[in-house]
Design a protein around this motif. Structure first.
Motif, short mmCIF file in Angstrom:
data_model
loop_
_atom_site.label_atom_id
_atom_site.label_comp_id
_atom_site.label_asym_id
_atom_site.label_seq_id
_atom_site.Cartn_x
_atom_site.Cartn_y
_atom_site.Cartn_z
N ALA A 180 44.33 26.15 46.71
CA ALA A 180 44.45 26.57 45.31
C ALA A 180 43.35 27.58 44.96
O ALA A 180 43.60 28.57 44.27
N ALA A 181 42.13 27.35 45.44
CA ALA A 181 41.02 28.25 45.15
C ALA A 181 41.30 29.66 45.66
O ALA A 181 40.94 30.65 45.02
N ILE A 182 41.93 29.75 46.82
CA ILE A 182 42.25 31.05 47.41
C ILE A 182 43.39 31.72 46.66
O ILE A 182 43.41 32.93 46.46
N GLU A 183 44.35 30.93 46.20
CA GLU A 183 45.56 31.49 45.59
C GLU A 183 45.40 31.84 44.12
O GLU A 183 46.23 32.56 43.56
N ARG A 184 44.36 31.36 43.46
CA ARG A 184 44.23 31.58 42.00
C ARG A 184 44.10 33.05 41.64
O ARG A 184 44.55 33.46 40.57
N ARG A 185 43.47 33.82 42.47
CA ARG A 185 43.41 35.26 42.20
C ARG A 185 44.66 35.89 42.80
O ARG A 185 44.73 36.11 44.00
N CYS A 186 45.61 36.17 41.96
CA CYS A 186 46.90 36.67 42.43
C CYS A 186 46.73 38.05 43.06
O CYS A 186 46.38 39.01 42.38
N SER A 187 46.95 38.14 44.36
CA SER A 187 46.77 39.42 45.05
C SER A 187 48.09 40.15 45.29
O SER A 187 48.10 41.30 45.69
N GLU A 188 49.22 39.47 45.05
CA GLU A 188 50.51 40.09 45.29
C GLU A 188 51.04 40.82 44.07
O GLU A 188 52.04 41.51 44.14
N ALA A 189 50.39 40.64 42.92
CA ALA A 189 50.87 41.25 41.69
C ALA A 189 50.46 42.72 41.61
O ALA A 189 49.57 43.19 42.31
N LEU A 190 51.14 43.44 40.73
CA LEU A 190 50.83 44.84 40.49
C LEU A 190 49.64 44.93 39.54
O LEU A 190 49.61 44.28 38.50
N GLU A 191 48.64 45.72 39.91
CA GLU A 191 47.42 45.85 39.11
C GLU A 191 47.54 47.04 38.16
O GLU A 191 47.79 48.17 38.59
N LEU A 192 47.37 46.77 36.88
CA LEU A 192 47.42 47.81 35.85
C LEU A 192 46.09 47.83 35.12
O LEU A 192 45.62 46.80 34.65
N GLU A 193 45.49 49.00 35.02
CA GLU A 193 44.22 49.13 34.31
C GLU A 193 44.41 50.04 33.10
O GLU A 193 44.88 51.18 33.22
N LEU A 194 44.05 49.54 31.93
CA LEU A 194 44.24 50.27 30.68
C LEU A 194 42.89 50.56 30.04
O LEU A 194 42.06 49.66 29.89
N ARG A 195 42.67 51.80 29.64
CA ARG A 195 41.46 52.19 28.91
C ARG A 195 41.89 52.87 27.61
O ARG A 195 42.73 53.77 27.64
N ALA A 196 41.33 52.42 26.50
CA ALA A 196 41.73 52.96 25.21
C ALA A 196 40.68 52.65 24.16
O ALA A 196 39.70 51.93 24.42
N GLU A 197 40.88 53.18 22.95
CA GLU A 197 40.03 52.84 21.81
C GLU A 197 40.36 51.42 21.35
O GLU A 197 41.53 51.02 21.30
N ASP A 198 39.34 50.66 21.00
CA ASP A 198 39.55 49.28 20.56
C ASP A 198 39.93 49.24 19.08
O ASP A 198 39.55 50.12 18.31
N ARG A 199 40.69 48.23 18.70
CA ARG A 199 40.98 47.92 17.31
C ARG A 199 41.49 46.50 17.24
O ARG A 199 41.95 45.94 18.25
N LEU A 200 41.43 45.91 16.09
CA LEU A 200 41.92 44.55 15.91
C LEU A 200 43.42 44.51 16.17
O LEU A 200 44.18 45.30 15.62
N GLY A 201 43.85 43.59 17.02
CA GLY A 201 45.26 43.44 17.32
C GLY A 201 45.75 44.26 18.49
O GLY A 201 46.92 44.16 18.88
#
Length: 440
Positions: free
Chosen positions: A322-343
Motif C-alpha cells: 500500500a505504501a508503494i502504491e499510494r503515489r499513483c504513478s500510472e496517472a496523467l500528470e497535469l501542472e497548472l500555474r495561474a493567478e490565485d483567487r477564492l474559489g
C-alpha cells in the motif's frame, strides 16, 4: 536520565557527513555517520527526499550504537550535485540536531498559526470527491492555501491549509469550525458504508505532511482488500509490488525483500511505513535500475523481536504494498500555474469532474498570489486519461498554463505528444458562469 545520556553521547560524537563527487562515476555519494537513535534513517531519507534528490543506491547499517549509511544520489536531471550551496545545506542539515526546522513548508501541526488552519480529512474515495469538498469550502468562504490529497484502495486522505477568505487569517471560531466539519464529513461519507469519514485539526507538534498522509491512510486501513465495484479496473496482480518476508534465524532478524517499479520518493515511502509500524531497520541495501527498484531490509520490532506470526507477516506485506502504491504513478500528470483567487480550486476540480476525469492525487500550493497545482488523473474507471479530453479543456479554462506530462509506460501516450505540452486555456476568468459569490 537515558535521554540526557543520549544527548551527551551525541555531543561527544557529533554526526559527520561526507559528500563525495569523485568515487562514483554517475552519482554523488553521501555518507552519514552518527550515534544511532530511533528514527534516524527516516530523518536522513526525508531530508534528501524533500530536496527532490533521486536516491539510486543506499547501504544501511545501524546495528549497535552507531549509524553508518551511504547514499548515491543525483538531481532529478540525473546529474551529480555540484551546487556548493546545496552541498553545504545538506551537510549542515544532516549534521544538526533538528533536521525538520529546515523544511517547514512540508510540515503540518504547527499550532497555533495565524495564517491558516490545518485540517485533516479522511473518507471513502469516489469520482468528483475533491470537487465536492472544494465547493463546500468555497461556499463557506474558506480559501485553500496548500493541500495534498492521496487516494488508494477506495480511501481518500488530505492535509489542507485553509484561511478565512474575508480576512486571510486562520479560522479559530469553534462554531464555524464545527459547521465546516459537519458539512465536509457529510460529503466524505457519501453513500458509502465505510465508517472512516472524518475531519480533524492537525495534532499539536510537528509532523512531515507526507508522513502524516501515510499515517492517515494506514489508520483508514487502506492496505486491506475491498470488493471492487463494477466498471472499476482491476490491475494485473503481476504489476503490483512484490514483497517477500522471511527469517534470518542466525542473526534473529526478519528479512524483507521488495521489487517494484522505480519512482521518486520510493525509499521514503517504505522507510516511513516501517518506522510508523514500529519496526527498526538494522541493515539494508537499495538498488535502482532503469525501471525497477530492489530493496532489502533486515528488521526487528522496536522491542527487539523479529516478526513471529504469519498474520503479522501478511499485515507487513500488505502495508508495504500500500505504501508503494499510494503515489499513483500510472496517472496523467497535469501542472497548472495561474493567478490565485477564492474559489479557483473549486472551479478547476469541477471542470475535471464534468470531463469525467478522476483525480487520484493532488498537490496544491499558493505563494505570492500565484497558484501551482499538480493533479494526477485517470478516467473514472481508473484507465489512462484520453488525450482528446485533455485537449478539450482549452475552451473551458482561462489564461493559466497547463503542462501535460505523459507517462512513458502509458498506452494512451500519443505519438505526436511525447514532450511536455503547454495549453493556454480559453476564457475561464471572464465567463459569468464561473463567477464566485461574494463572502458576506
Amino acid at each position: 536520565m537515558e535521554d540526557e545520556f543520549a544527548k551527551l553521547i551525541r555531543r561527544i560524537n557529533p554526526p559527520r557527513v561526507v559528500i563525495d563527487n569523485d568515487s562514483c562515476e554517475d552519482a554523488t555519494v553521501i555518507q552519514v555517520d552518527s550515534v544511532n537513535k530511533r528514527g534516524i534513517l527516516l530523518d536522513v531519507v526525508q531530508v534528501l527526499t524533500d530536496l527532490n534528490l533521486v536516491i539510486t543506491k543506499a547501504y544501511i547499517s545501524s546495528d549497535g550504537g552507531w549509524f553508518m549509511d551511504v547514499f548515491n544520489v543525483t538531481g532529478r536531471d540525473g546529474k551529480k550535485l555540484y551546487d556548493q550551496e546545496l552541498i553545504s545545506y545538506i551537510k549542515k542539515t544532516l549534521e544538526s540536531d533538528d533536521h525538520f526546522v529546515h523544511s517547514l513548508q512540508r510540515m503540518v501541526g504547527l499550532v497555533p498559526s495565524e495564517e491558516h488552519t490545518c485540517i485533516e480529512l479522511t473518507g471513502a474515495d469516489r469520482p468528483g470527491l475533491l470537487s465536492e469538498l472544494c465547493a463546500v469550502l468555497t461556499d463557506l468562504c474558506c480559501n485553500v492555501i496548500n493541500a495534498e490529497i492521496w487516494t488508494h484502495n477506495a480511501r481518500a486522505a488530505a492535509v489542507v491549509h485553509v484561511n478565512d477568505g474575508r480576512t486571510g487569517r486562520a479560522i479559530e471560531d469553534p462554531e464555524r469550525l464545527a459547521t465546516i466539519e459537519g458539512l465536509l464529513c457529510n460529503v466524505l461519507k457519501g453513500n458509502n458504508d465505510l465508517k472512516i469519514a472524518k475531519m480533524t485539526l492537525s495534532p499539536p507538534g510537528v509532523t512531515h505532511r507526507e508522513r502524516r498522509l501515510h499515517q492517515i491512510m494506514f489508520a483508514a486501513r487502506d492496505y486491506e482488500k475491498i470488493e471492487r465495484s463494477e466498471g472499476t479496473v482491476v490491475h494485473d496482480q503481476n504489476s503490483r509490488p512484490r514483497v517477500v518476508i522471511s527469517d534470518c534465524t542466525e542473526k534473529d532478524y526478519t528479512v524483507i525483500i521488495m521489487r517494484s517499479k522505480d519512482r521518486p520518493k520510493l525509499l521514503f515511502d517504505t522507510i516511513c511505513t516501517l518506522t510508523d509500524m514500529q519496526y527498526v531497520v538494522f541493515h539494508g541495501v537499495v538498488h535502482t535500475g532503469r525501471t525497477e527498484a530492489y530493496q532489502e531490509y533486515y528488521i526487528r520490532h522496536v522491542d527487539g523481536v523479529p516478526i513471529s506470526s504469519e498474520a503479522e507477516r501478511e499485515r507487513v506485506r500488505q502495508c508495504l504494498q500500500a505504501a508503494i502504491e499510494r503515489r499513483c504513478s500510472e496517472a496523467l500528470e497535469l501542472e497548472l500555474r495561474a493567478e490565485d483567487r477564492l474559489g479557483f480550486l473549486s472551479d478547476i476540480t469541477r471542470i475535471f469532474r464534468e470531463n469525467s476525469l478522476s483525480i487520484k492525487r493532488a498537490e496544491i500550493s499558493t505563494k505570492g498570489g500565484k497558484v501551482k497545482d499538480i493533479f494526477y488523473v485517470t478516467d473514472v474507471a481508473g484507465n489512462p486519461a484520453d488525450p482528446k479530453i485533455v485537449d478539450s479543456f482549452r475552451s473551458q479554462i482561462g489564461p493559466g498554463t497547463l503542462q501535460v506530462k505523459w507517462n512513458s509506460d502509458s498506452s494512451s501516450k500519443p505519438a505526436e505528444q511525447t514532450k511536455t505540452i503547454s495549453f493556454f486555456w480559453g476564457n475561464f476568468f471572464t465567463f459569468p458562469s464561473f463567477l464566485i459569490k461574494s463572502c458576506s
